[in-house]
Write a protein that holds these residues in place. Structure first.
Motif, PDB file in Angstrom:
ATOM      1  N   VAL A 149      37.801  51.589  49.866  1.00 29.84           N
ATOM      2  CA  VAL A 149      36.370  51.882  49.675  1.00 29.84           C
ATOM      3  C   VAL A 149      35.697  51.456  48.246  1.00 29.84           C
ATOM      4  N   VAL A 150      36.534  51.952  47.366  1.00 33.46           N
ATOM      5  CA  VAL A 150      36.092  51.584  46.277  1.00 33.46           C
ATOM      6  C   VAL A 150      36.108  50.025  45.851  1.00 33.46           C
ATOM      7  N   SER A 151      37.130  49.346  46.300  1.00 34.84           N
ATOM      8  CA  SER A 151      36.975  47.750  46.248  1.00 34.84           C
ATOM      9  C   SER A 151      35.752  47.081  47.101  1.00 34.84           C
ATOM     10  N   LEU A 152      35.421  47.783  48.062  1.00 35.73           N
ATOM     11  CA  LEU A 152      34.169  47.319  48.815  1.00 35.73           C
ATOM     12  C   LEU A 152      32.794  47.693  48.041  1.00 35.73           C
ATOM     13  N   ILE A 153      32.867  48.765  47.332  1.00 35.88           N
ATOM     14  CA  ILE A 153      31.727  49.022  46.547  1.00 35.88           C
ATOM     15  C   ILE A 153      31.670  48.203  45.462  1.00 35.88           C
ATOM     16  N   LEU A 154      32.835  47.910  44.483  1.00 38.36           N
ATOM     17  CA  LEU A 154      32.752  47.007  43.684  1.00 38.36           C
ATOM     18  C   LEU A 154      32.615  45.551  43.660  1.00 38.36           C
ATOM     19  N   GLY A 155      32.739  45.334  44.962  1.00 32.35           N
ATOM     20  CA  GLY A 155      32.629  43.913  45.541  1.00 32.35           C
ATOM     21  C   GLY A 155      33.950  42.986  45.164  1.00 32.35           C
ATOM     22  N   MET A 156      35.237  43.492  45.303  1.00 33.77           N
ATOM     23  CA  MET A 156      36.228  42.793  44.602  1.00 33.77           C
ATOM     24  C   MET A 156      37.156  42.495  46.014  1.00 33.77           C
ATOM     25  N   ASN A 157      37.403  41.191  46.222  1.00 32.60           N
ATOM     26  CA  ASN A 157      38.049  40.328  47.322  1.00 32.60           C
ATOM     27  C   ASN A 157      39.445  40.446  47.067  1.00 32.60           C
ATOM     28  N   CYS A 158      40.200  41.097  47.748  1.00 32.32           N
ATOM     29  CA  CYS A 158      41.657  41.355  47.423  1.00 32.32           C
ATOM     30  C   CYS A 158      42.520  40.031  47.528  1.00 32.32           C
ATOM     31  N   SER A 159      41.942  39.004  48.352  1.00 32.27           N
ATOM     32  CA  SER A 159      42.575  37.698  48.635  1.00 32.27           C
ATOM     33  C   SER A 159      42.420  37.106  47.506  1.00 32.27           C
ATOM     34  N   VAL A 160      41.257  36.919  46.817  1.00 35.61           N
ATOM     35  CA  VAL A 160      40.889  36.152  45.678  1.00 35.61           C
ATOM     36  C   VAL A 160      41.534  36.785  44.596  1.00 35.61           C
ATOM     37  N   PHE A 161      41.898  38.053  44.690  1.00 33.12           N
ATOM     38  CA  PHE A 161      42.492  38.666  43.065  1.00 33.12           C
ATOM     39  C   PHE A 161      44.049  38.294  43.395  1.00 33.12           C
ATOM     40  N   ALA A 162      44.646  38.558  44.396  1.00 31.64           N
ATOM     41  CA  ALA A 162      46.039  38.107  44.519  1.00 31.64           C
ATOM     42  C   ALA A 162      46.472  36.892  44.416  1.00 31.64           C
ATOM     43  N   LEU A 163      45.548  36.109  45.073  1.00 25.87           N
ATOM     44  CA  LEU A 163      46.041  34.389  45.007  1.00 25.87           C
ATOM     45  C   LEU A 163      45.619  33.906  43.696  1.00 25.87           C
ATOM     46  N   GLY A 164      44.594  34.432  43.115  1.00 23.42           N
ATOM     47  CA  GLY A 164      44.464  34.060  41.551  1.00 23.42           C
ATOM     48  C   GLY A 164      45.631  34.526  40.813  1.00 23.42           C
ATOM     49  N   PHE A 165      46.348  35.447  40.923  1.00 23.57           N
ATOM     50  CA  PHE A 165      47.508  35.870  40.170  1.00 23.57           C
ATOM     51  C   PHE A 165      48.497  34.665  40.142  1.00 23.57           C
ATOM     52  N   TYR A 166      48.755  33.921  41.376  1.00 22.84           N
ATOM     53  CA  TYR A 166      49.418  32.881  41.218  1.00 22.84           C
ATOM     54  C   TYR A 166      48.982  31.593  40.856  1.00 22.84           C
ATOM     55  N   PHE A 167      47.827  31.334  41.314  1.00 19.78           N
ATOM     56  CA  PHE A 167      47.277  30.079  41.356  1.00 19.78           C
ATOM     57  C   PHE A 167      46.210  29.846  40.409  1.00 19.78           C
ATOM     58  N   GLY A 168      45.738  31.146  39.777  1.00 20.45           N
ATOM     59  CA  GLY A 168      44.679  31.123  38.780  1.00 20.45           C
ATOM     60  C   GLY A 168      44.776  30.402  37.506  1.00 20.45           C
TER      61      GLY A 168
END
Length: 272
Positions: A253-272
């Motif tokens: 719920v918090v991630s939706l409120i903050l507008g954080m996309n988990c896929s963008v965050f996770a993949l950015g860890f490897y390919f960012g």
């Protein structure tokens, strides 16, 4: 009587004196014996690891059956631990095929992601592949297996005077992790891969689907962990392993409120 007992006493005195002389003359042992690991009776590599490099000794058909039913009926797979106990006298699997296949699947998935993101740098390629295998599966698996193994043996064991004391094997805890990891792998590595163009797009709906996939995968991981420990008859209150699902729901719920996309965050860890 005294005359008859003299030879016996004389022989007893001689045997005592010889034993004392022998004990005094015997050399002292100054070094510890070699550990069992380095003797000829116990190979350096455990049987589990040695079988992992021998394809004919792995039951792949049974392993694929387990992987299918972990998605369809995970209770059926977890109940097979009692069969291992009856036949092998241990709760853990003695066949490393499940772990080996998870390794191979992760390598293929990591290579597929590097192709999708057009990785040409060898260092980035190696970091992605090794990170998926060594960090996502091995390191986190060892860490989570150790935590659940410690919790179950310290706080969840049922002590009874009328039964043999048993404890959770660490290898069984790692088996539980492998079982729980495979559906998570299908959701966050395979399904997410085919949905990448949609999940990485801007907007609320792609974020909703992405975060829902992560929440589903993590909750299913803890559900199978709960099933894995609930089948052990000497444990109680295995429902505690479901409690992290409440925290996952809050973070969802918090991630939706903050507008954080988990896929963008996770993949950015490897390919960012």
């Amino acid at each position: 009587l005294q005359e008859c007992s003299k030879p016996f006493l004389h022989g007893l005195t001689q045997s005592n004196s010889l034993s004392l002389m022998t004990s005094k003359e015997a050399p002292r042992v100054t070094s510890l014996p070699l550990p069992v690991l380095f003797t000829s009776r116990a190979p350096f590599l455990p049987e589990y690891i040695r079988r992992a490099v021998k394809y004919p000794q792995m039951d792949l058909e049974y392993t694929f059956w387990q992987m299918v039913y972990l998605c369809l009926d995970p209770k059926r797979v977890c109940k097979n631990a009692s069969y291992h106990k009856q036949t092998k006298n241990q709760w853990a699997r003695d066949d490393p095929a499940f772990t080996v296949l998870c390794f191979l699947f992760l390598v293929v998935a990591a290579v597929a992601y590097t192709i999708a993101f057009q990785v040409t740098n060898p260092w980035t390629f190696a970091r992605v592949v090794l990170g998926a295998v060594l960090f996502d599966f091995v390191f986190l698996g060892i860490l989570l297996a150790t935590i659940t193994w410690s919790i179950s043996n310290r706080f969840l064991k049922v002590h009874s005077l009328h039964s043999v004391d048993q404890s959770v094997e660490w290898l069984y805890s790692f088996d539980v992790h492998c079982n729980a990891f495979f559906p998570l792998f299908l959701i966050l590595y395979v399904l997410q891969y085919f949905l990448l163009p949609f999940l990485l797009a801007d907007g609320f709906f792609p974020m909703l689907v992405s975060n829902s996939l992560f929440a589903l995968a993590l909750c299913y991981y803890h559900y199978i962990t709960f099933l894995g420990y609930s089948v052990l008859p000497f444990l109680k209150d295995a429902v505690y392993f479901l409690y992290p699902c409440a925290l996952i729901a809050v973070l969802y719920v918090v991630s939706l409120i903050l507008g954080m996309n988990c896929s963008v965050f996770a993949l950015g860890f490897y390919f960012g």
